[in-house]
Design an enzyme around this catalytic site. Structure first.
Site, PDB file in Angstrom:
ATOM      1  N   GLY A 240       7.376  12.666   2.976  1.00 22.92           N
ATOM      2  CA  GLY A 240       7.207  11.959   3.403  1.00 22.92           C
ATOM      3  C   GLY A 240       6.505  12.873   5.273  1.00 22.92           C
ATOM      4  CE1 TYR A 319      -1.453   3.431  -2.273  1.00 20.03           C
ATOM      5  CE2 TYR A 319      -2.405   5.949  -2.668  1.00 20.03           C
ATOM      6  CZ  TYR A 319      -0.774   4.883  -2.774  1.00 20.03           C
ATOM      7  OH  TYR A 319      -0.433   5.587  -3.916  1.00 20.03           O
ATOM      8  CB  CYS A 347     -18.175  -0.619 -14.467  1.00 17.79           C
ATOM      9  SG  CYS A 347     -20.230   0.230 -15.109  1.00 17.79           S
ATOM     10  CD  GLU A 348     -12.815  -1.744 -11.207  1.00 17.18           C
ATOM     11  OE1 GLU A 348     -12.273  -1.881 -10.242  1.00 17.18           O
ATOM     12  OE2 GLU A 348     -11.831  -1.543 -11.926  1.00 17.18           O
ATOM     13  CE1 TYR A 376       1.637  11.797  -4.461  1.00 18.61           C
ATOM     14  CE2 TYR A 376       1.472  12.653  -1.952  1.00 18.61           C
ATOM     15  CZ  TYR A 376       2.574  12.187  -3.447  1.00 18.61           C
ATOM     16  OH  TYR A 376       3.677  12.978  -2.617  1.00 18.61           O
TER      17      TYR A 376
HETATM   18  N1  LLP Z   1      10.061  12.314  -2.552  1.00 15.61           N
HETATM   19  C1  LLP Z   1      10.425  10.896  -2.744  1.00 15.61           C
HETATM   20  C2  LLP Z   1      12.024  10.879  -3.525  1.00 15.61           C
HETATM   21  C3  LLP Z   1       8.916   9.983  -3.125  1.00 15.61           C
HETATM   22  O1  LLP Z   1       9.445   8.892  -3.612  1.00 15.61           O
HETATM   23  C4  LLP Z   1       8.049  11.470  -2.437  1.00 15.61           C
HETATM   24  C5  LLP Z   1       6.878  10.252  -2.686  1.00 15.61           C
HETATM   25  C6  LLP Z   1       7.997  12.775  -1.916  1.00 15.61           C
HETATM   26  C7  LLP Z   1       9.642  12.364  -2.178  1.00 15.61           C
HETATM   27  C8  LLP Z   1       7.206  12.936  -1.444  1.00 15.61           C
HETATM   28  O2  LLP Z   1       6.757  12.521  -0.557  1.00 15.61           O
HETATM   29  P1  LLP Z   1       5.213  12.819   0.526  1.00 15.61           P
HETATM   30  O3  LLP Z   1       5.619  14.204   0.782  1.00 15.61           O
HETATM   31  O4  LLP Z   1       4.365  13.195  -0.689  1.00 15.61           O
HETATM   32  O5  LLP Z   1       4.838  12.049   1.367  1.00 15.61           O
HETATM   33  N2  LLP Z   1      -0.026   8.265  -3.856  1.00 15.61           N
HETATM   34  C9  LLP Z   1       0.372   7.456  -2.811  1.00 15.61           C
HETATM   35  C10 LLP Z   1       1.761   8.839  -2.235  1.00 15.61           C
HETATM   36  C11 LLP Z   1       2.995   8.222  -2.847  1.00 15.61           C
HETATM   37  C12 LLP Z   1       4.542   8.979  -2.154  1.00 15.61           C
HETATM   38  C13 LLP Z   1       5.444   8.224  -2.682  1.00 15.61           C
HETATM   39  N3  LLP Z   1       6.555   9.251  -3.073  1.00 15.61           N
HETATM   40  C14 LLP Z   1      -0.732   8.242  -1.909  1.00 15.61           C
HETATM   41  O6  LLP Z   1      -1.960   9.002  -2.931  1.00 15.61           O
HETATM   42  O7  LLP Z   1      -0.417   8.586  -0.735  1.00 15.61           O
END
Ligand code: LLP
Length: 422
Positions: A240, A319, A347-348, A376
């Protein structure tokens, strides 16, 4: 820091001009940098260097291309997967099962069985029903499932509501108030071995305070669980940590600072530390390269219509996310800049990447790059509007390779079948 810089007036990925990739592979295309992926992984290794007992489990969901997984796996990364599909990718990339953790709120019994048979480091279990299912599956194939319970600490991660996961109203984890009770239950179940505690409070965190709070609660819980007689030897702290999407001075905290928070909050427990960074490793290691199809005069505004669309990079539509959009050809200082709404062909109206972007020049056929698109991006792409899945390219110094080709229309259409009564 990334390795996408202008050299001789052209934006390059490491030593490869993006113009060359556009020429040979076509656009839109995602381009990743080996040096940046490597550097980001090493930065996390450094951040945890105060304890030799750690594993960086890259969150596969951020960018699951097998070449990317192999690159990181070969550097020593573990993997955090959320489906048997991601598990299969990690294994195909050569990552051994004992370096793979399985997260996610809805693992099916089939997924549990396949991961147990294939070898797994731990399941991060998110509910009592899941715990019972895992116990049953493990017993039925005479295996023992190592588990950590994902605990929901009820902490506000102060990020976008769609990617915050650590508040009690979110679907994730077991409420911290009930954790001791569920651990007690887990200890009685056959086929289950408790190895640790897991948390993940959200994505794109730009402040360390929520981590401090959550990990503080985790430390208290660990002490309580140990006094209840559980052998807690591993802490999975989730991922995160945010990345800078804008090149200004508001950069999120660095991994090294994050590592210090970990040390301060849980460092004295003598546990093995796991973290699950995704975006921080892959995000700024990739760009989406796209061509201007048309420059269109609208009412009171100009549109830059690109060949990339929301199906290729959905983050802005989903987002309201910002990605820097930059020209691939550097323009001389003083070149007149115009303001554009940058859009795709889908088309949006939601197929809008950004409004009022100031860009120099911009004629038809010109190339632009979306920065910070390595995480992502490709993984969330789709074939909406029957647009082919966008290809991916990996650069390593002065060489590059297509690591996912663009499917032909034929390939796309022949995947479908007509019912035999037609
Ligand atoms: N661990 C778990 C259990 C998770 O659910 C996630 C992300 C991560 C690790 C990795 O998080 P990161 O370090 O990448 O922030 N699609 C969204 C982000 C969704 C994240 C979901 N879980 C976007 O494009 O911002």
């Amino acid at each position: 820091m990334d390795h996408f810089n202008y050299k001789d007036g052209v934006l390059c990925a490491e030593d490869v001009p993006l113009t060359l990739i556009a020429q040979e592979v076509g656009t839109p295309v995602f381009v990743y940098s080996t040096a940046t992926l490597t550097r980001h992984f090493r930065v996390f290794q450094e951040a945890l260097s105060w304890t030799p007992d750690h594993l960086i489990c890259y969150a596969v969901k951020a960018n699951s291309n097998i070449a990317v997984l192999k690159l990181l796996g070969d550097l020593g990364a573990g993997m955090d997967v959320v489906s048997i599909g991601e598990y299969a990718r990690a294994r195909t990339a050569g990552v051994p099962g004992d370096r793979i953790v399985f997260s996610g709120v809805g693992k099916t019994r089939d997924e549990m069985r396949l991961a147990l048979e294939g070898g797994i480091r731990q399941f991060n279990v998110e509910s009592e029903p899941e715990l019972l299912a895992l116990s049953e599956v493990a017993v039925s194939i005479e295996r023992v499932a190592p588990i950590a319970l994902r605990v929901n600490p009820d902490v506000d991660a102060k990020t976008h509501e769609k990617i915050a996961t650590g508040k009690s109203e979110n679907k994730f984890g077991i409420p911290i108030a009930r954790a001791r009770e569920v651990y007690a239950q887990a200890a009685t179940l056959p086929g289950i071995e408790i190895v640790g505690v897991d948390m993940h409070i959200g994505s794109q965190l730009t402040d360390l305070d929520p981590y401090r709070q959550a990990y503080g609660k985790m430390a208290d819980l660990t002490r309580a669980l140990r006094s209840d007689g559980h052998d807690i030897r591993r802490l999975d702290l989730g991922g995160g940590l945010g990345i800078p999407y804008r090149r200004d001075n508001n950069a999120p905290p660095l991994p090294i600072e994050y590592g210090q928070v970990i040390r301060e909050t849980v460092g004295d427990l003598g546990c093995e530390i796991e973290i699950e960074p995704g975006r921080n490793i892959a995000g700024n290691a990739g760009v989406l390269l796209s061509t201007v199809i048309y420059r269109k005069h609208g009412e009171g505004r100009d549109f830059l219509i690109l060949d990339a669309a929301m199906n290729d990079l959905i983050r802005p539509a989903m987002y309201g996310a910002h990605h820097d959009i930059v020209p691939v050809m550097e323009h001389a200082p003083g070149t007149e800049r115009s303001s554009f709404d940058v859009v795709g062909p889908v088309c949006e109206t939601g197929d809008t990447f950004a409004k009022g972007v100031e860009l120099p020049g911009m004629a038809e056929g010109e190339l632009v790059a979306f920065r910070s698109a390595g995480a992502y991006g490709a993984v969330m792409s789709s074939e909406y509007n029957t647009r082919p899945l966008v290809p991916e390219v990996l650069v390593d110094r002065d060489r590059f390779a297509v690591i996912r080709p663009r499917p032909s229309l034929d390939e796309m259409l022949t995947r479908e079948a007509l019912p035999d009564w037609f």
